[in-house]
Scaffold this motif. Structure first.
Motif, mmCIF file in Angstrom:
data_model
loop_
_atom_site.group_PDB
_atom_site.id
_atom_site.type_symbol
_atom_site.label_atom_id
_atom_site.label_comp_id
_atom_site.label_asym_id
_atom_site.label_seq_id
_atom_site.Cartn_x
_atom_site.Cartn_y
_atom_site.Cartn_z
ATOM 1 N N ARG A 139 0.828 -1.209 0.000
ATOM 2 C CA ARG A 139 0.000 0.000 0.000
ATOM 3 C C ARG A 139 0.861 1.257 0.000
ATOM 4 O O ARG A 139 0.569 2.229 -0.704
ATOM 5 C CB ARG A 139 -0.897 -0.023 1.240
ATOM 6 C CG ARG A 139 -1.925 1.094 1.299
ATOM 7 C CD ARG A 139 -2.472 1.167 2.706
ATOM 8 N NE ARG A 139 -3.843 1.570 2.771
ATOM 9 C CZ ARG A 139 -4.509 1.753 3.907
ATOM 10 N NH1 ARG A 139 -3.888 1.510 5.060
ATOM 11 N NH2 ARG A 139 -5.750 2.145 3.906
ATOM 12 N N ALA A 140 1.943 1.243 0.768
ATOM 13 C CA ALA A 140 2.809 2.421 0.858
ATOM 14 C C ALA A 140 3.512 2.719 -0.460
ATOM 15 O O ALA A 140 3.862 3.863 -0.742
ATOM 16 C CB ALA A 140 3.838 2.230 1.974
ATOM 17 N N THR A 141 3.739 1.680 -1.276
ATOM 18 C CA THR A 141 4.454 1.868 -2.539
ATOM 19 C C THR A 141 3.517 1.970 -3.736
ATOM 20 O O THR A 141 3.972 1.997 -4.883
ATOM 21 C CB THR A 141 5.429 0.698 -2.778
ATOM 22 O OG1 THR A 141 4.706 -0.530 -2.817
ATOM 23 C CG2 THR A 141 6.482 0.626 -1.674
ATOM 24 N N ALA A 142 2.210 2.001 -3.488
ATOM 25 C CA ALA A 142 1.248 2.042 -4.586
ATOM 26 C C ALA A 142 1.436 3.294 -5.426
ATOM 27 O O ALA A 142 1.729 4.377 -4.910
ATOM 28 C CB ALA A 142 -0.170 1.981 -4.044
ATOM 29 N N ARG A 143 1.261 3.150 -6.711
ATOM 30 C CA ARG A 143 1.437 4.259 -7.651
ATOM 31 C C ARG A 143 0.352 4.186 -8.723
ATOM 32 O O ARG A 143 -0.281 3.133 -8.901
ATOM 33 C CB ARG A 143 2.818 4.170 -8.294
ATOM 34 C CG ARG A 143 2.996 2.941 -9.177
ATOM 35 C CD ARG A 143 4.437 2.676 -9.503
ATOM 36 N NE ARG A 143 5.162 2.204 -8.334
ATOM 37 C CZ ARG A 143 6.459 1.954 -8.329
ATOM 38 N NH1 ARG A 143 7.168 2.137 -9.424
ATOM 39 N NH2 ARG A 143 7.053 1.518 -7.237
ATOM 40 N N PRO A 144 0.126 5.259 -9.464
ATOM 41 C CA PRO A 144 -0.837 5.197 -10.564
ATOM 42 C C PRO A 144 -0.488 4.065 -11.513
ATOM 43 O O PRO A 144 0.673 3.853 -11.857
ATOM 44 C CB PRO A 144 -0.693 6.568 -11.234
ATOM 45 C CG PRO A 144 -0.221 7.470 -10.139
ATOM 46 C CD PRO A 144 0.681 6.615 -9.294
ATOM 47 N N ALA A 145 -1.503 3.318 -11.929
ATOM 48 C CA ALA A 145 -1.254 2.104 -12.701
ATOM 49 C C ALA A 145 -2.380 1.858 -13.685
ATOM 50 O O ALA A 145 -3.426 2.514 -13.668
ATOM 51 C CB ALA A 145 -1.100 0.909 -11.755
ATOM 52 N N ARG A 146 -2.154 0.886 -14.538
ATOM 53 C CA ARG A 146 -3.172 0.406 -15.464
ATOM 54 C C ARG A 146 -3.074 -1.110 -15.515
ATOM 55 O O ARG A 146 -2.052 -1.687 -15.117
ATOM 56 C CB ARG A 146 -2.983 1.016 -16.847
ATOM 57 C CG ARG A 146 -1.653 0.689 -17.507
ATOM 58 C CD ARG A 146 -1.393 1.576 -18.719
ATOM 59 N NE ARG A 146 -0.162 1.191 -19.405
ATOM 60 C CZ ARG A 146 0.446 1.924 -20.324
ATOM 61 N NH1 ARG A 146 -0.071 3.094 -20.689
ATOM 62 N NH2 ARG A 146 1.556 1.491 -20.910
ATOM 63 N N PHE A 147 -4.131 -1.744 -15.995
ATOM 64 C CA PHE A 147 -4.092 -3.199 -16.061
ATOM 65 C C PHE A 147 -4.784 -3.696 -17.317
ATOM 66 O O PHE A 147 -5.625 -3.021 -17.917
ATOM 67 C CB PHE A 147 -4.712 -3.811 -14.800
ATOM 68 C CG PHE A 147 -6.127 -4.308 -14.971
ATOM 69 C CD1 PHE A 147 -6.405 -5.660 -15.066
ATOM 70 C CD2 PHE A 147 -7.192 -3.416 -15.040
ATOM 71 C CE1 PHE A 147 -7.700 -6.120 -15.220
ATOM 72 C CE2 PHE A 147 -8.490 -3.865 -15.190
ATOM 73 C CZ PHE A 147 -8.750 -5.226 -15.279
ATOM 74 N N GLY A 148 -4.370 -4.908 -17.724
ATOM 75 C CA GLY A 148 -4.988 -5.589 -18.843
ATOM 76 C C GLY A 148 -5.002 -7.075 -18.585
ATOM 77 O O GLY A 148 -4.342 -7.571 -17.662
ATOM 78 N N VAL A 149 -5.750 -7.794 -19.404
ATOM 79 C CA VAL A 149 -5.902 -9.230 -19.200
ATOM 80 C C VAL A 149 -5.680 -9.959 -20.517
ATOM 81 O O VAL A 149 -6.009 -9.452 -21.588
ATOM 82 C CB VAL A 149 -7.306 -9.558 -18.623
ATOM 83 C CG1 VAL A 149 -8.417 -9.084 -19.551
ATOM 84 C CG2 VAL A 149 -7.459 -11.034 -18.320
ATOM 85 N N GLY A 150 -5.086 -11.148 -20.430
ATOM 86 C CA GLY A 150 -4.870 -11.968 -21.607
ATOM 87 C C GLY A 150 -4.939 -13.429 -21.255
ATOM 88 O O GLY A 150 -4.877 -13.812 -20.080
#
Length: 437
Positions: A139-150
């Motif tokens: 949680r402390a290192t969380a940053r803006p992100a994106r995700f995808g699935v394959g």
């Protein structure tokens, strides 16, 4: 002239992701073998891997442990809620199901499982502390992100319910149901730096079961190949940071989420009868098979991840958990060390973490292939991943039709016929669609 419609404000980037990884190899192996016997040493270390996600409104924590199973994990989920404020119902803890590792937590009333002794409960406390610390770091290192699935394919599993010589046994049944699909959720920073791969596949990690040595087995080897592959591509190596803590935040973490593995064995395994001591040559061959099959899964996961081109930061997260009281059935022809309390019902725990059109559906037992397929068919979402051994392990969970045969998954099921399959599928579809009944 009218000024026209106001400009459309883009949806703000909301997904944030953080990861953590910690070595949880026991310092003292005494009394920690989950079945009769003892560990003689450590072949390769065991790890805890954590993924923290938030969309700005909802927080979730996913934890994967290189262990055979977790019992009722409610105490640590409630501790995370108290100490970190993440609701207990938004925390999913699962085990990779390596049989060359301890179990943690207590056995739920009515469940069929190997009960641990004092050493197991002491180790449970150690792992609980590590889980809370890992989620805190993620949680402390969380940053803006994106995700995808394959999705991809890995042919390293095979149905293990074999009929031969007039009886059913654990064996090799290439004609039985077996899902070869490998599903990958990729999380990366907004500029494309990978953070985590969530790998979903259905197989028992029992390639080196019987060596008597602690190992992450097939799942651990696959995760190691994934993490090392990313580390090599970045010009680094997988290992500990200077302060002794396992890497967190910056390097890729591969979380293994076991699919419907209740009837799935590895294609190649040591395969000795229980209690037979292997020769050194047999052990060498078993570990070679572990690495080879782990490489096949890990390489396919990397290939799939590289081809995920529609990652998005516009993610809405929902999470929910339910418990269904199911009527108890006694175990039959199970190991003497299996414990089952005499009660009327056993708690079947269901968990849902949804990211847009992707659903991670946790079930607290070893679910078989046909239930996983039915759930995927009936789900309205594009991607529905049934995760076995989530937040508890009450026993095997076969489909209703399987009760016509005295197979291992039926003998080791703690729920009466006609109750497990419906509770799982109807319950999870209800959670996905918002039905309360």
């Amino acid at each position: 002239m009218s000024p026209g419609p106001p400009p459309v404000t883009p949806r703000p980037v909301r997904l944030r992701a953080g990861v953590a990884k910690t070595d949880i190899t026991p310092a003292d192996l005494t009394g920690l073998h989950p079945m009769p016997g003892a560990f003689s040493g450590v072949h390769d270390p065991l790890f805890l891997r954590a993924l923290y996600l938030t969309d700005g409104d909802t927080e979730v924590a996913l934890v994967s442990l290189d262990l055979i199973e977790v019992g009722d994990i409610t105490p640590v989920r409630e501790r995370i809620a108290r100490e970190l404020g993440i609701p207990a119902g938004h925390v999913v803890v699962t085990a990779t199901h390596t049989h060359n590792a301890p179990r943690i937590a207590d056995v739920s009333p009515g469940a069929l499982a190997h009960a641990g002794g004092p050493e197991s409960f002491a180790y449970t406390d150690v792992v609980y502390d590590a889980i809370v610390a890992a989620v805190r770091r993620a949680r402390a290192t969380a940053r803006p992100a994106r995700f995808g699935v394959g999705t991809g394919t890995a042919d390293v599993n095979v149905n293990r319910e074999e009929y031969a010589d007039g009886r059913w046994s654990l064996g090799h049944n290439p004609d039985g149901p077996s899902d070869k699909t490998l599903r990958v959720l990729k999380f990366e920073t907004l500029d494309g730096v990978p953070l985590a791969l969530l790998v979903h596949y259905a197989v028992h990690s029992t390639v080196v079961f019987g060596t008597g040595e602690v190992s992450g087995d097939l799942a651990g080897a696959a995760c190691r190949h994934i993490e090392d592959g990313y580390a090599e591509a970045a010009g680094g190596h997988a290992g500990e940071s200077g302060d002794g803590e396992e890497r967190s935040g910056g390097d890729v973490v591969a979380l293994w989420m076991p699919g419907p593995l209740g009837d799935q064995a590895p294609r190649v395994a040591l395969g000795l009868p229980f209690g037979v001591v292997p020769t050194e040559r047999q052990k060498v061959r078993a570990y070679a098979a572990m690495e080879a099959q782990g490489l096949m899964v890990g390489a396919e996961a990397l290939r799939v991840a590289d081809r995920i081109g529609d990652a998005t930061a516009a993610v809405r997260i929902t999470a929910e958990q339910r418990t269904v009281a199911c009527p108890v059935k006694s175990g039959h022809d199970v190991m003497e060390t299996m414990r089952q309390d005499s009660v009327d019902s056993v708690p079947l725990r269901l968990a849902l973490v949804r990211l847009n059109d992707v659903a991670l559906c946790g079930v607290s037992g070893e679910v078989v292939t046909d239930i996983g397929r039915r759930l995927g068919t009936e789900s309205p979402l594009a991607h529905t991943l049934l995760v076995s051994l989530a937040n508890d392990r009450i026993g095997y969970l076969p489909d209703d039709a399987r009760f016509d045969r005295p197979v291992h998954s039926v003998n080791g099921c703690p729920i009466r016929r006609g109750h497990a399959e419906g509770a799982i599928v109807d319950g999870l579809i209800g959670m996905i669609t918002g039905r309360t009944g």
